[in-house]
Design a protein around this motif. Structure first.
Motif, PDB file in Angstrom:
ATOM      1  N   LYS A  75       0.819  -1.216   0.000  1.00 27.43           N
ATOM      2  CA  LYS A  75       0.000   0.000   0.000  1.00 27.43           C
ATOM      3  C   LYS A  75       0.852   1.266   0.000  1.00 27.43           C
ATOM      4  O   LYS A  75       0.608   2.185  -0.785  1.00 27.43           O
ATOM      5  CB  LYS A  75      -0.941  -0.040   1.207  1.00 27.43           C
ATOM      6  N   THR A  76       1.857   1.327   0.887  1.00 27.32           N
ATOM      7  CA  THR A  76       2.713   2.511   0.916  1.00 27.32           C
ATOM      8  C   THR A  76       3.511   2.626  -0.367  1.00 27.32           C
ATOM      9  O   THR A  76       3.690   3.722  -0.918  1.00 27.32           O
ATOM     10  CB  THR A  76       3.659   2.455   2.133  1.00 27.32           C
ATOM     11  N   GLU A 131       4.477   8.381   9.823  1.00 28.09           N
ATOM     12  CA  GLU A 131       5.824   7.994  10.237  1.00 28.09           C
ATOM     13  C   GLU A 131       5.787   6.560  10.757  1.00 28.09           C
ATOM     14  O   GLU A 131       4.847   6.176  11.458  1.00 28.09           O
ATOM     15  CB  GLU A 131       6.328   8.911  11.357  1.00 28.09           C
ATOM     16  N   PRO A 132       6.805   5.749  10.450  1.00 24.72           N
ATOM     17  CA  PRO A 132       6.844   4.383  10.971  1.00 24.72           C
ATOM     18  C   PRO A 132       7.115   4.363  12.465  1.00 24.72           C
ATOM     19  O   PRO A 132       7.818   5.215  12.999  1.00 24.72           O
ATOM     20  CB  PRO A 132       8.011   3.736  10.207  1.00 24.72           C
ATOM     21  N   VAL A 155       9.130  -1.788  13.069  1.00 20.50           N
ATOM     22  CA  VAL A 155      10.423  -1.779  12.372  1.00 20.50           C
ATOM     23  C   VAL A 155      11.323  -2.892  12.902  1.00 20.50           C
ATOM     24  O   VAL A 155      11.993  -3.593  12.150  1.00 20.50           O
ATOM     25  CB  VAL A 155      11.118  -0.402  12.515  1.00 20.50           C
ATOM     26  N   PHE A 156      11.310  -3.078  14.223  1.00 18.16           N
ATOM     27  CA  PHE A 156      12.144  -4.108  14.840  1.00 18.16           C
ATOM     28  C   PHE A 156      11.380  -5.414  15.079  1.00 18.16           C
ATOM     29  O   PHE A 156      11.935  -6.375  15.590  1.00 18.16           O
ATOM     30  CB  PHE A 156      12.706  -3.604  16.167  1.00 18.16           C
ATOM     31  N   GLY A 157      10.086  -5.421  14.727  1.00 19.61           N
ATOM     32  CA  GLY A 157       9.253  -6.595  14.970  1.00 19.61           C
ATOM     33  C   GLY A 157       9.043  -7.452  13.746  1.00 19.61           C
ATOM     34  O   GLY A 157       9.972  -8.029  13.192  1.00 19.61           O
ATOM     35  N   ALA A 213       8.792   0.973   6.908  1.00 21.18           N
ATOM     36  CA  ALA A 213       7.504   1.359   6.320  1.00 21.18           C
ATOM     37  C   ALA A 213       7.651   2.651   5.538  1.00 21.18           C
ATOM     38  O   ALA A 213       6.959   3.623   5.782  1.00 21.18           O
ATOM     39  CB  ALA A 213       6.452   1.501   7.406  1.00 21.18           C
ATOM     40  N   ALA A 214       8.600   2.663   4.603  1.00 21.80           N
ATOM     41  CA  ALA A 214       8.822   3.855   3.789  1.00 21.80           C
ATOM     42  C   ALA A 214       8.616   3.551   2.308  1.00 21.80           C
ATOM     43  O   ALA A 214       9.192   4.191   1.439  1.00 21.80           O
ATOM     44  CB  ALA A 214      10.231   4.390   4.024  1.00 21.80           C
ATOM     45  N   GLY A 215       7.772   2.562   2.015  1.00 25.09           N
ATOM     46  CA  GLY A 215       7.601   2.115   0.636  1.00 25.09           C
ATOM     47  C   GLY A 215       8.558   0.977   0.335  1.00 25.09           C
ATOM     48  O   GLY A 215       9.168   0.396   1.235  1.00 25.09           O
ATOM     49  N   GLY A 216       8.697   0.649  -0.950  1.00 23.68           N
ATOM     50  CA  GLY A 216       9.572  -0.460  -1.308  1.00 23.68           C
ATOM     51  C   GLY A 216      10.020  -0.396  -2.748  1.00 23.68           C
ATOM     52  O   GLY A 216       9.425   0.300  -3.584  1.00 23.68           O
ATOM     53  N   GLY A 217      11.093  -1.108  -3.057  1.00 23.68           N
ATOM     54  CA  GLY A 217      11.607  -1.143  -4.427  1.00 23.68           C
ATOM     55  C   GLY A 217      11.997   0.239  -4.898  1.00 23.68           C
ATOM     56  O   GLY A 217      12.721   0.970  -4.206  1.00 23.68           O
ATOM     57  N   TYR A 218      11.465   0.623  -6.061  1.00 22.40           N
ATOM     58  CA  TYR A 218      11.775   1.931  -6.636  1.00 22.40           C
ATOM     59  C   TYR A 218      10.681   2.967  -6.361  1.00 22.40           C
ATOM     60  O   TYR A 218      10.596   3.982  -7.051  1.00 22.40           O
ATOM     61  CB  TYR A 218      12.042   1.787  -8.135  1.00 22.40           C
TER      62      TYR A 218
END
Length: 556
Positions: free
Chosen positions: A71-72, A95-96, A101-103, A108-113
């Motif tokens: 989604k992000t 904001e994540p 993040v550690f779990g 959670a800042a998006g992914g790939g390109y």
């Protein structure tokens, strides 16, 4: 293929002053945190009050699965895609939290390109907003216990304190504790507990406040517990709101960063969607709408949680009207809802897809028929997707009057989001009759039933445990007019995470009702939902490391 963090670290970021120039933000409003992050003075929003708002696009999704939905990633890629077709777009994200993040979830800042950067900063301490929120939360907790220790002139019942401490970490050990042990001067012993910071009412208040005056007023309204004679006690009664606001004055300012392709991005606030209202701040959303022709934002988890709260809480309280909704799904995730094991999701299986598709279609119908908003389904593409399965989804969605766009932003960035962007632009030009799932004047129980029946497609609500008594008290205190924030599992329409797809013949059990008077809503806890998550057997933290040069690895 490179990992998310490797892609993020290999990109060449633009100076944040140059990103601000793309939005015509004067440097006098810019408070830089190094070269690539900045806070924006909230005075800018006041100075832009007469400027016409841009279009508001909400990105949501099906109920999340272990397969992932993206989604992000889609939100970021859509904003980049809109820029690719010549539109002035801005993205507004949450904001994540350090807990996920550690779990289980990782970054959670998006992914790939399709990411926002600097990715490591955003996923870790960023500009310190969450630390400020935790500090304000815990200042209030300290003042409560100190007041009792110093004579308790407000007559607070220690057994009826509802305010809990907070830490931004998944730590199940802190869910239920006893504190104040030791000597007489060490406090009054009582049962207590911690919530994760993103579940704190302070987080919700920060994200729903229109300015610093509104922030202080909302903080003062926080109900921290009750007296021995059953009267509510507020943060204002403890004279805590001024100091709490002082801790939060900078956290209230939206954070400006950028996508990998240089699209301006506001990343601000981060309440969980399963235990809070799941949307980024009102100030960031409004600022993005003033500075761009298209504001692309998201709501947490599936549309039954994030979108419902964005529409019924955030839009209601902030007087916002969305122009279009993007509903994200993957073929893999729909097969999971159809009963396929995780290791078999890449295999063609039209029957499983048929079984899982009702999850998507029910979300679509909720958006188009309950909220009456234009909608497009974005299929987040995977190399294993086959044409027969894609065509099946497209045909079923068209039966509901909704188009499908293939999103390839993970591998192609904005270029892979152009088709989705074009459909979103088309939807934004359509008239819509946006409406809420329930009205303000309904009773609390009527609102609970409206959400459960219209959005979850349940048969109704059962108030169990202390909920009936709490309902009566909330009504007597005059809180019936507030919207409802349902705390429910994200994995199912029901309150049972194992009921996948689009379950029928079930009821929602509400076991606890409490007022978040400062935020302006009533929280209804259902099922086994907890406000302090725990770490999994193998936490993501085990894979995160940093080398001698300070370069972080394993953050995904």
């Amino acid at each position: 293929m490179l990992t998310d963090i490797e892609i993020a670290q290999s990109c060449r970021m633009e100076k944040i002053t140059d990103i601000a120039k793309k939005l015509d933000i004067d440097e006098k409003y810019l408070e830089q945190y190094g070269n690539y992050k900045a806070k924006i003075d909230y005075q800018l929003l006041k100075d832009l009050k007469d400027k016409k708002d841009g279009k508001l696009i909400l990105v949501t999704a099906i109920n999340p699965t272990p397969a992932g939905e993206g989604k992000t990633t889609t939100t970021v890629g859509l904003a980049d895609g809109l820029r690719k077709i010549g539109k002035k777009s801005v993205v507004a994200l949450r904001e994540p939290s350090l807990g996920p993040v550690f779990g289980v979830k990782g970054g959670a800042a998006g992914g790939g390109y399709a990411q926002v950067v600097p990715m490591e900063d955003i996923n870790l301490h960023f500009t310190g907003d969450f630390h400020a929120i935790g500090a304000a939360n815990n200042l209030l907790a300290a003042m409560i216990d100190n007041h009792i220790q110093q004579g308790n002139s407000l007559n607070i019942d220690p057994k009826r304190i509802t305010w809990r401490r907070a830490v931004d970490m998944n730590d199940r050990q802190l869910r239920n504790i006893v504190d104040g042990l030791g000597n007489r001067t060490d406090g009054t012993p009582r049962q207590d507990g911690f919530d994760i910071t993103v579940a704190s009412e302070v987080m919700a208040i920060l994200c729903l406040s229109s300015d610093i005056v509104d922030l202080k007023e909302r903080l003062g309204k926080i109900v921290i517990g009750y007296t021995y004679d059953n009267k509510p006690v507020t943060a204002k009664d403890l004279k805590a709101q001024g100091a709490m606001t002082a801790l939060l004055k900078d956290a209230l300012k939206p954070n400006l960063v950028q996508t990998l392709e240089g699209t301006p991005a506001f990343v601000h606030g981060g309440p969980f969607a399963n235990i809070a209202h799941g949307c980024n701040s009102v100030t960031a959303t409004r600022l993005a709408m003033k500075l761009g022709d298209y504001c692309v934002t998201e709501a947490g988890f599936g549309a039954d949680l994030g979108a419902e709260k964005f529409l019924d809480i955030k839009c209601r309280l902030a007087n916002l009207k969305p122009d279009a909704v993007v509903l994200v799904a993957t073929i893999r995730a729909l097969k999971h809802h159809g009963g396929v094991a995780k290791d078999k999701l890449n295999e063609p299986n039209l029957e499983a897809l048929k079984s899982g598709l009702p999850n998507l279609l029910q979300h679509v119908e909720n958006i188009t028929k309950v909220y009456k908003l234009p909608c497009v389904v974005a299929i987040n593409a995977f190399p294993t997707d086959i044409k027969e399965e894609l065509d099946f989804i497209e045909n079923k969605c068209k039966e509901l009057g909704v188009n499908v766009a293939l999103s390839e932003v993970f591998t192609k960035g904005g270029e892979g989001g152009k088709a989705l962007a074009q459909e979103v632009v088309r939807l934004c030009e359509m008239d819509n009759d946006f409406t809420f799932a329930y009205s303000d004047d309904m009773s609390i129980e009527e609102k609970l039933n409206a959400i459960s029946k219209k959005i979850y497609h349940a048969d109704g609500v059962d108030l169990v445990g202390n909920a009936p008594k709490q309902l009566k008290q909330l009504e007597e205190l005059g809180f019936s007019n507030l919207p409802i924030c349902m705390a429910k599992t994200q994995y199912s329409f029901s309150d049972d995470q194992n009921k996948l797809g689009a379950p029928k013949d079930f009821r929602i059990s509400v076991r606890n009702l409490k007022v978040s008077a400062g935020a302006g809503f009533i929280v209804a806890l259902t099922g086994e939902i907890m406000t302090m998550p725990g770490l999994p057997k193998v936490p993501a933290a085990e894979k995160i490391d940093v080398d001698e040069n300070g370069k972080i690895t394993g953050l995904f």
